[in-house]
Design a protein around this motif. Structure first.
Motif, mmCIF file in Angstrom:
data_model
loop_
_atom_site.group_PDB
_atom_site.id
_atom_site.type_symbol
_atom_site.label_atom_id
_atom_site.label_comp_id
_atom_site.label_asym_id
_atom_site.label_seq_id
_atom_site.Cartn_x
_atom_site.Cartn_y
_atom_site.Cartn_z
ATOM 1 N N GLU A 282 0.815 -1.212 0.000
ATOM 2 C CA GLU A 282 0.000 0.000 0.000
ATOM 3 C C GLU A 282 0.854 1.270 0.000
ATOM 4 O OE1 GLU A 282 -2.700 -0.194 3.272
ATOM 5 O OE2 GLU A 282 -3.495 -2.147 2.674
ATOM 6 N N TYR A 283 2.118 1.151 0.403
ATOM 7 C CA TYR A 283 2.992 2.323 0.442
ATOM 8 C C TYR A 283 3.615 2.647 -0.912
ATOM 9 C CZ TYR A 283 2.612 2.792 5.460
ATOM 10 O OH TYR A 283 2.122 3.011 6.722
ATOM 11 N N LEU A 284 3.386 1.815 -1.911
ATOM 12 C CA LEU A 284 3.900 2.125 -3.236
ATOM 13 C C LEU A 284 3.072 3.258 -3.839
ATOM 14 C CD1 LEU A 284 5.383 -0.543 -2.773
ATOM 15 C CD2 LEU A 284 4.991 -1.106 -5.170
ATOM 16 N N VAL A 285 3.737 4.348 -4.197
ATOM 17 C CA VAL A 285 3.038 5.524 -4.718
ATOM 18 C C VAL A 285 3.772 6.076 -5.931
ATOM 19 C CG1 VAL A 285 2.039 6.224 -2.504
ATOM 20 C CG2 VAL A 285 4.329 7.032 -3.136
ATOM 21 N N ASP A 286 3.041 6.829 -6.743
ATOM 22 C CA ASP A 286 3.679 7.568 -7.826
ATOM 23 C C ASP A 286 3.989 8.973 -7.321
ATOM 24 O OD1 ASP A 286 1.252 8.929 -7.845
ATOM 25 O OD2 ASP A 286 0.510 7.921 -9.641
ATOM 26 N N SER A 287 4.432 9.858 -8.208
ATOM 27 C CA SER A 287 4.868 11.189 -7.782
ATOM 28 C C SER A 287 3.726 12.036 -7.240
ATOM 29 C CB SER A 287 5.542 11.918 -8.947
ATOM 30 O OG SER A 287 4.663 12.007 -10.059
ATOM 31 N N VAL A 288 2.494 11.768 -7.682
ATOM 32 C CA VAL A 288 1.338 12.498 -7.146
ATOM 33 C C VAL A 288 0.950 11.936 -5.782
ATOM 34 C CG1 VAL A 288 -1.106 13.047 -7.483
ATOM 35 C CG2 VAL A 288 0.473 13.140 -9.418
ATOM 36 N N SER A 547 -2.527 15.765 -5.932
ATOM 37 C CA SER A 547 -2.915 15.067 -4.702
ATOM 38 C C SER A 547 -4.171 14.260 -4.988
ATOM 39 C CB SER A 547 -3.190 16.074 -3.578
ATOM 40 O OG SER A 547 -3.964 15.489 -2.553
ATOM 41 N N TYR A 548 -4.074 12.940 -4.858
ATOM 42 C CA TYR A 548 -5.237 12.101 -5.109
ATOM 43 C C TYR A 548 -6.323 12.302 -4.062
ATOM 44 C CZ TYR A 548 -2.338 9.669 -8.543
ATOM 45 O OH TYR A 548 -1.544 9.366 -9.625
ATOM 46 N N ASN A 575 -10.867 8.396 -16.520
ATOM 47 C CA ASN A 575 -9.630 7.640 -16.742
ATOM 48 C C ASN A 575 -8.648 7.751 -15.574
ATOM 49 O OD1 ASN A 575 -10.367 6.677 -19.348
ATOM 50 N ND2 ASN A 575 -9.864 8.695 -20.199
ATOM 51 N N ARG A 576 -9.088 8.318 -14.474
ATOM 52 C CA ARG A 576 -8.199 8.473 -13.324
ATOM 53 C C ARG A 576 -8.279 7.236 -12.422
ATOM 54 N NH1 ARG A 576 -8.609 14.853 -11.377
ATOM 55 N NH2 ARG A 576 -8.289 15.765 -13.452
ATOM 56 N N ILE A 577 -7.148 6.865 -11.859
ATOM 57 C CA ILE A 577 -7.069 5.669 -11.008
ATOM 58 C C ILE A 577 -6.805 6.042 -9.551
ATOM 59 C CG2 ILE A 577 -5.902 3.482 -10.592
ATOM 60 C CD1 ILE A 577 -7.525 3.581 -13.170
ATOM 61 N N GLY A 578 -5.786 6.873 -9.312
ATOM 62 C CA GLY A 578 -5.444 7.258 -7.950
ATOM 63 C C GLY A 578 -4.419 6.327 -7.334
ATOM 64 N N PHE A 579 -4.567 6.030 -6.051
ATOM 65 C CA PHE A 579 -3.648 5.151 -5.341
ATOM 66 C C PHE A 579 -3.805 3.718 -5.825
ATOM 67 C CE2 PHE A 579 -4.772 8.466 -2.132
ATOM 68 C CZ PHE A 579 -3.526 9.077 -2.054
ATOM 69 N N LEU A 580 -3.018 2.807 -5.249
ATOM 70 C CA LEU A 580 -3.174 1.392 -5.570
ATOM 71 C C LEU A 580 -4.562 0.881 -5.202
ATOM 72 C CD1 LEU A 580 0.275 -0.143 -4.543
ATOM 73 C CD2 LEU A 580 -0.689 -0.020 -6.835
ATOM 74 N N ASN A 581 -5.198 1.528 -4.226
ATOM 75 C CA ASN A 581 -6.559 1.117 -3.858
ATOM 76 C C ASN A 581 -7.613 1.731 -4.779
ATOM 77 O OD1 ASN A 581 -6.919 3.788 -3.066
ATOM 78 N ND2 ASN A 581 -6.932 3.340 -0.883
ATOM 79 N N LYS A 582 -7.159 2.377 -5.853
ATOM 80 C CA LYS A 582 -8.022 2.920 -6.910
ATOM 81 C C LYS A 582 -9.091 3.870 -6.350
ATOM 82 C CE LYS A 582 -7.492 -1.275 -9.740
ATOM 83 N NZ LYS A 582 -6.472 -0.767 -10.668
ATOM 84 N N ASN A 583 -8.693 4.743 -5.450
ATOM 85 C CA ASN A 583 -9.678 5.627 -4.810
ATOM 86 C C ASN A 583 -10.425 6.491 -5.819
ATOM 87 O OD1 ASN A 583 -7.195 7.197 -5.141
ATOM 88 N ND2 ASN A 583 -8.195 8.774 -3.893
#
Length: 700
Positions: A282-288, A547-548, A575-583
């Protein structure tokens, strides 16, 4: 798909036994792991020395079955009480060899993730089947005969044989990697001792990149192929953290390599296994996403544990703060190096507020094995900050350095550390300190706030907090909002005025948005739920913030305030996904379902939401998708069945969520009947959980 069984070869040398009578010197184990049956079988050979007469030889072994037990080459009677393997006879003074075969079905400590899938749906490369272990608080003896006592320090050499498509990670250096048919044999070796709870194993489809610290320590950073774009933001500052901690602690990194491995559905944020930290994917993030939540604190915390916990280990739970308090405090110091003093003091203030509130009901002090996590971590960190501020940074470093050098590879109690403090700062009253900070349930508020006020920004924050500026003092508010002040000060101003009429505080909101500070702008989104049409265009700019969390808040707020533009907002977010949890994707599906009028369209959105409740997805995503479906009142048989499967997850947070929802549904006859109909076709774990809940419902 069906995965072939994997074979593992463990070799361990015991550094020191916590008994004067028996000293285990080596252990070799050939293990077979079946991820479908979720069991472990193994052949283990122990070498040990009996130095004086003893009545028994004991090895911790949780719920294991043993056979083919040989002592010095001869069959020997033994006892297995489901907690320990015990020998009462057959051993001799001097050297002994114990050989045994065992089988275990670990219900904790070793976890099998994403092995329930159909080969028709996914290819082997896409299926992220994983095996990983978590020893602290769970006991490695659930899958490997070992020693639950952390005072037993062991040198492990681990050889693992597993299917070629997988990467195997364990403790120590990778000495050899060779192909054997369809498998690869991985040999890892430790050269220094560690407690058994720090033995780690992670198997998955991993790639890695390697950096090097200033002192030449390899820093291996693992990831799954689909997460390649998240590697730089996730592991950002890793080299800087290693270099800083090595310098600040004053003792070189105690091992020869350091690696970090993200795993799916991990139980905690991270775990400091010696040389090999395992942490939540869950801590894997992109630059946003980095602007909302990042791995920096956990990264520094687990690395600090390599000194505090792994190199020097607490003798018992009573002194657990010597591990968690130190790791928490040095993680804060590392963040201070990266983000600055204002950030550091704001984090200290936040933890002080938590501790002050907790002290109202928490009656257990730090020096108690039953102390809360908050006490061990945050109050422990505060206690160290108090010492460092009172004796000075140089003296504190000298005490820590002496403490680590003196007790390296052994176990300690609080008195050992405080004795080193006394040596470098005899004027500091460690007895009084211990009473106030470690033995009292109160949080020494006044002492803490004196230290907080050493920071200019924190002094200003506390002044504003105690004396809020009225909206009528517009010039004063604009002075703070437009000035070069830290973000927490500006956020505080916004929260203090959040209940005022929009018309009265609009000027402050406009100024806050113009700061272009992500955190300040996010606070505008969090404190503004309603606004007039004239402000809508300005508020819409939040939809494009890096910021997601801000983007999600902005979407829901605009949806509520501007019904006429809902289609435009959906088009912008589709088309936006957000975090790995697809918020963001879940937010879109939620609102798109409500907006749709066509039955077929609704079905498409429902099917995608349902898809994310599959057990092949991380539980965080499953839970969020289930929440959306339940809030949409889509309590279909498929959704109910997903809840049943969730109730047997190994993650207690997800289990609690699922059980709470099922308890509510069981109260209604129509859902109760549907759930009862699942029972004949459910796997044993899910069937057992559901039957218990149904019985519980009848008794209410």
């Amino acid at each position: 798909m069906f995965l072939r069984f994997g074979f593992l070869l463990f070799s361990a040398l015991v550094f020191a036994q916590n008994t004067t009578a028996v000293n285990f010197t080596s252990c070799q184990s050939m293990l077979e792991i079946n991820p479908v049956k979720r069991n472990v079988t193994g052949d283990v050979t122990y070498q040990f020395t009996v130095k004086s007469t003893v009545d028994s030889i004991r090895i911790d072994a949780q719920k294991m079955e043993f056979s083919q037990v040989l002592l010095n080459g001869k069959p020997v009677p033994f006892k297995n009480n489901n907690k320990q393997f015990i020998l009462y006879q057959g051993y001799q003074l001097g050297e002994n060899t114990l050989q045994l075969h065992y089988e275990a079905f670990p219900t904790q400590t070793m976890y099998f993730v994403n092995w329930d899938f159909s080969p028709k749906v996914q290819t082997p490369e896409q299926v992220q089947g994983q095996i990983w272990t978590q020893g602290q608080g769970k006991y490695t003896s659930h899958w490997l005969p070992s020693f639950d006592d952390p005072n037993e320090k062991v040198i492990f050499s681990t050889t693992v044989r597993f299917q070629k498509s997988f990467t195997v990670v364990s403790n120590g250096q990778l000495i050899q990697q060779k192909s054997i048919g369809d498998d690869i044999e991985w040999q890892y070796q430790m050269t220094q001792p560690m407690s058994s709870y720090l033995v780690a194993l992670a198997i998955g489809h991993y790639q890695k990149r390697t950096l090097f610290s200033k002192n030449g320590v390899p820093l291996e950073q693992y990831y799954e192929a689909e997460d390649a774009a998240r590697i730089e933001p996730t592991y950002r500052y890793s080299k800087q953290i290693m270099d800083y901690l090595t310098k600040e602690i004053g003792v070189k990194y105690p091992w020869k390599i350091y690696r970090q491995v993200p795993v799916r559905d991990f139980l905690y944020a991270g775990m400091e296994n010696t040389t090999t930290t395992i942490f939540s994917r869950e801590y894997l993030v992109d630059s946003v996403g980095f602007n909302d939540r990042n791995y920096v604190n956990v990264n520094a915390h687990e690395l600090a544990h390599q000194w505090f916990g792994d190199l020097v280990t607490a003798q018992s739970g009573k002194d657990h703060w010597l591990q968690e308090g130190f790791a928490t405090y040095y993680a804060l110091l590392a963040e201070k190096e990266i983000f600055g003093a204002d950030y550091f003091y704001n984090k200290l203030f936040q933890s002080a507020q938590q501790l002050i509130q907790a002290a109202k009901t928490d009656s257990i002090p730090v020096l108690n094995p039953k102390a809360s996590t908050l006490s061990f971590y945050q109050k422990g960190a505060w206690a160290l900050h108090v010492i460092r501020e009172n004796i000075g940074a140089k003296a504190f470093q000298k005490a820590v350095k002496s403490y680590l050098k003196k007790y390296q590879y052994t176990n300690v109690i609080t008195a050992n550390f405080l004795a080193e403090v006394n040596k470098v700062a005899p004027q500091f009253n460690t007895q009084s300190f211990q009473r106030r900070w470690l033995e009292s349930v109160e949080f020494p508020r006044e002492e803490a706030f004196v230290l907080l006020r050493k920071n200019k920004t924190m002094e200003q924050y506390l002044q504003l907090r105690n004396r809020p500026i009225a909206l009528t003092q517009r010039d004063s508010l604009m002075y703070w909002m437009n000035g070069k002040f830290a973000a927490p000060l500006k956020e505080l101003l916004l929260y203090q005025q959040k209940n005022a009429r929009f018309e009265d505080r609009e000027f402050l909101l406009q100024a806050a948005l113009k700061t272009d500070d992500v955190a300040v702008r996010q606070t505008v989104a969090a404190t503004t739920t309603e606004f007039p049409e004239s402000f809508r265009t300005t508020f819409e700019t939040l939809m494009d913030d890096p910021s997601y969390e801000t983007q999600e808040m902005a979407l829901y707020t605009l949806w509520k305030n501007a019904p006429s533009d809902r289609e435009r907002y959906l088009e912008k977010y589709k088309n936006r996904i957000g975090f790995l949890n697809k918020n963001l994707r879940l937010a879109y599906l939620n609102l798109a379902y409500m907006q749709a009028t066509d039955v077929q369209q609704k079905s498409v959105f429902y099917r995608e939401l349902l898809h994310y409740t599959s057990t092949n997805y991380d539980s965080d995503l499953q839970q969020n998708a289930l929440n959306v479906l339940l809030n949409l009142n889509l309590k279909t048989p498929e959704v109910l069945k997903s809840l049943v499967y969730a109730s047997s997850s190994h993650r207690w947070q997800f289990v609690k969520f699922a059980k709470d929802k099922l308890r509510e549904l069981i109260k209604q006859d129509e859902y109760k009947t549907t759930l009862e109909g699942f029972i004949p076709s459910l796997p044993i774990r899910e069937k057992t959980q559901l039957q218990r809940l149904l019985v519980e419902g009848k008794s209410l």
